[in-house]
Design a protein around this motif. Structure first.
Motif, mmCIF file in Angstrom:
data_model
loop_
_atom_site.group_PDB
_atom_site.id
_atom_site.type_symbol
_atom_site.label_atom_id
_atom_site.label_comp_id
_atom_site.label_asym_id
_atom_site.label_seq_id
_atom_site.Cartn_x
_atom_site.Cartn_y
_atom_site.Cartn_z
ATOM 1 N N ILE A 149 4.900 19.838 12.960
ATOM 2 C CA ILE A 149 3.524 20.213 12.640
ATOM 3 C C ILE A 149 2.903 20.983 13.800
ATOM 4 O O ILE A 149 2.246 22.019 13.606
ATOM 5 C CB ILE A 149 2.687 18.961 12.309
ATOM 6 C CG1 ILE A 149 3.116 18.378 10.962
ATOM 7 C CG2 ILE A 149 1.192 19.279 12.297
ATOM 8 C CD1 ILE A 149 2.428 17.079 10.603
ATOM 9 N N SER A 150 3.115 20.519 15.030
ATOM 10 C CA SER A 150 2.525 21.164 16.204
ATOM 11 C C SER A 150 3.094 22.564 16.406
ATOM 12 O O SER A 150 2.343 23.520 16.672
ATOM 13 C CB SER A 150 2.769 20.314 17.453
ATOM 14 O OG SER A 150 2.199 19.026 17.307
ATOM 15 N N ASN A 157 2.029 24.848 13.474
ATOM 16 C CA ASN A 157 0.606 25.148 13.644
ATOM 17 C C ASN A 157 0.408 26.237 14.684
ATOM 18 O O ASN A 157 -0.378 27.179 14.493
ATOM 19 C CB ASN A 157 -0.156 23.893 14.078
ATOM 20 C CG ASN A 157 -0.488 22.970 12.919
ATOM 21 O OD1 ASN A 157 -0.239 23.298 11.760
ATOM 22 N ND2 ASN A 157 -1.037 21.816 13.222
ATOM 23 N N TRP A 183 -7.406 25.180 9.816
ATOM 24 C CA TRP A 183 -6.342 24.637 8.956
ATOM 25 C C TRP A 183 -5.371 23.793 9.773
ATOM 26 O O TRP A 183 -4.967 22.706 9.346
ATOM 27 C CB TRP A 183 -5.600 25.795 8.287
ATOM 28 C CG TRP A 183 -4.348 25.386 7.586
ATOM 29 C CD1 TRP A 183 -4.229 24.861 6.332
ATOM 30 C CD2 TRP A 183 -3.008 25.445 8.121
ATOM 31 N NE1 TRP A 183 -2.904 24.586 6.047
ATOM 32 C CE2 TRP A 183 -2.133 24.945 7.128
ATOM 33 C CE3 TRP A 183 -2.474 25.880 9.325
ATOM 34 C CZ2 TRP A 183 -0.764 24.866 7.313
ATOM 35 C CZ3 TRP A 183 -1.103 25.804 9.517
ATOM 36 C CH2 TRP A 183 -0.259 25.308 8.523
ATOM 37 N N ALA A 184 -4.997 24.288 10.947
ATOM 38 C CA ALA A 184 -4.052 23.558 11.800
ATOM 39 C C ALA A 184 -4.641 22.228 12.243
ATOM 40 O O ALA A 184 -3.942 21.201 12.259
ATOM 41 C CB ALA A 184 -3.689 24.415 13.012
ATOM 42 N N HIS A 185 -5.917 22.230 12.607
ATOM 43 C CA HIS A 185 -6.578 21.004 13.063
ATOM 44 C C HIS A 185 -6.626 19.973 11.934
ATOM 45 O O HIS A 185 -6.283 18.797 12.127
ATOM 46 C CB HIS A 185 -7.980 21.330 13.564
ATOM 47 C CG HIS A 185 -8.594 20.237 14.366
ATOM 48 N ND1 HIS A 185 -9.796 20.371 15.031
ATOM 49 C CD2 HIS A 185 -8.207 18.967 14.611
ATOM 50 C CE1 HIS A 185 -10.087 19.253 15.644
ATOM 51 N NE2 HIS A 185 -9.145 18.376 15.398
ATOM 52 N N ARG A 192 -4.763 19.820 9.285
ATOM 53 C CA ARG A 192 -3.399 19.410 8.927
ATOM 54 C C ARG A 192 -2.903 18.301 9.846
ATOM 55 O O ARG A 192 -2.311 17.312 9.382
ATOM 56 C CB ARG A 192 -2.486 20.628 9.030
ATOM 57 C CG ARG A 192 -1.038 20.372 8.624
ATOM 58 C CD ARG A 192 -0.208 21.602 8.929
ATOM 59 N NE ARG A 192 1.192 21.438 8.554
ATOM 60 C CZ ARG A 192 2.179 22.089 9.137
ATOM 61 N NH1 ARG A 192 1.932 22.951 10.116
ATOM 62 N NH2 ARG A 192 3.437 21.888 8.744
ATOM 63 N N ARG A 193 -3.140 18.439 11.148
ATOM 64 C CA ARG A 193 -2.671 17.438 12.095
ATOM 65 C C ARG A 193 -3.449 16.128 11.942
ATOM 66 O O ARG A 193 -2.856 15.040 11.940
ATOM 67 C CB ARG A 193 -2.820 17.965 13.526
ATOM 68 C CG ARG A 193 -2.215 17.057 14.582
ATOM 69 C CD ARG A 193 -2.314 17.679 15.964
ATOM 70 N NE ARG A 193 -1.574 16.901 16.951
ATOM 71 C CZ ARG A 193 -2.050 15.849 17.588
ATOM 72 N NH1 ARG A 193 -3.291 15.434 17.339
ATOM 73 N NH2 ARG A 193 -1.318 15.193 18.461
#
Length: 355
Positions: free
Chosen positions: A286-287, A290, A304-306, A308-309
């Motif tokens: 994920i990291s 992202n 979106w990345a934030h 998602r995590r």
């Protein structure tokens, strides 16, 4: 009947926010922070925290964040004023020495104040958290123990990590219900060894690359001076980039495994527990993905990345009550008024310490 009460089902954490909603908050925060030369960033931080807190649920109840932008701004102004004063007065040798010694006492104090501020500004089901860790414990965990670990070539770093986590968790309360954490050292060494294995493999590949390039340095001597400098610079930059590829994944793996241990050995009150089953490799994926997506989109996919995590971490965290959850919350709510007057002592220091 008592047996039935003890069979209260686990309550899974749930994040109900969305990337599209957070994008609207994020872009407005970014634009206003730029237009106000960073002043609005204090309010932006509060808006962001409120969004993520209020969209994180356990047993149908959400968390909340109660700080104001003005509190954050005042805290930042005080810190900036201190840095400016230190920079100006640091030109005087004796004063500089005195201030360096003062920092040994000041930094642990600010760490405790930051943890206390974040705890007291956070709540779940209208019940506030608190933090009562001491200056001495902060100084030992952030100064003394890392120094002692350095003397052992950091082979005892898992002991430092366990001590820091114990300091964080044991200092927190939910209302007046205490939290406690303790665990064997084994899980911390397992995390440490997994991260170290990643580093060893990565460094081995790095040494292989360096070996190849060292062998080609003779060819650089035949190049023009400017061309050789550029080639050497490219090698150095590529090595730094590879170090990032080695170290960052190792830290992510270590963090994920330590997180599971801390949650799984934390107790709230007389037996309420937590459970985390985060996969280190999944969190690494994920990291990394992202980072790639955020880079390709020049930062536009950061919301979106934030989200998602955060959603992944929430979906792999569970609260396991030892009795009826409504009774527990009711008992805590009845006790929480005892710390109400302490909120007037908040000074707004916030230096981003993660608990």
């Amino acid at each position: 009947m008592q047996a039935d009460q003890q069979q209260e089902p686990p309550a899974e954490f749930e994040f109900r926010g969305s990337a599209s909603e957070y994008f609207g908050i994020w872009i407005v925060n970014l634009l206003l922070s730029l237009l106000t030369f960073g002043i609005y960033s204090a309010w932006a931080k509060v808006r962001t925290k409120k969004y993520f807190y209020q969209n994180t649920y356990v047993a149908g109840r959400s968390f909340d964040y109660h700080a104001t932008g003005l509190q954050i701004l005042i805290g930042r102004i005080i810190v900036i004023a201190g840095i400016v004063a230190y920079t100006i007065l640091g030109a005087i040798p004796l004063v500089n020495l005195a201030m360096l010694l003062g920092l040994v006492f000041l930094i642990p104090y600010l760490l405790v104040r930051s943890l206390r501020f974040q705890a007291r500004m956070s709540s779940w089901s209208n019940v506030r958290f608190d933090f009562q860790g001491s200056w001495g414990s902060a100084a030992a965990n952030y100064f003394l123990y890392p120094l002692l670990a350095a003397l052992t070539a950091y082979t005892t770093w898992p002991f430092v990590t366990r001590s820091v986590q114990r300091f964080h968790v044991n200092g927190h309360t939910f209302g007046q219900t205490k939290m406690s954490f303790d665990s064997p050292i084994g899980p911390f060494y397992k995390a440490f060894l997994c991260a170290a294995l990643w580093v060893i493999v990565g460094l081995s590949a790095l040494l292989a690359i360096v070996g190849v390039n060292v062998g080609t340095l003779e060819a650089f001597k035949s190049l023009e001076s400017g061309d050789a400098d550029i080639a050497a610079l490219m090698i150095i930059l590529s090595l730094y980039g590879f170090l990032i590829v080695v170290m960052v994944p190792a830290l992510i793996i270590y963090h994920a495994m330590v997180r599971n241990t801390v949650y799984n050995y934390t107790i709230l009150g007389d037996g309420h527990r937590f459970y985390s089953d985060v996969s280190a490799l999944h969190l690494l994926w994920i990291s990394v993905s992202n980072a790639v997506v955020v880079g390709v989109t020049l930062g536009l996919m950061l919301p979106w990345a934030h989200v998602r995590r955060v959603r992944y971490l929430a979906n792999h965290t569970t609260f396991i009550p030892s009795g009826p959850l409504d009774d527990f919350v009711g008992d805590v709510s009845a006790q929480v008024s005892a710390i109400g007057d302490a909120y007037g002592d908040i000074e707004g220091f916030d230096i981003g310490i993660a608990v």
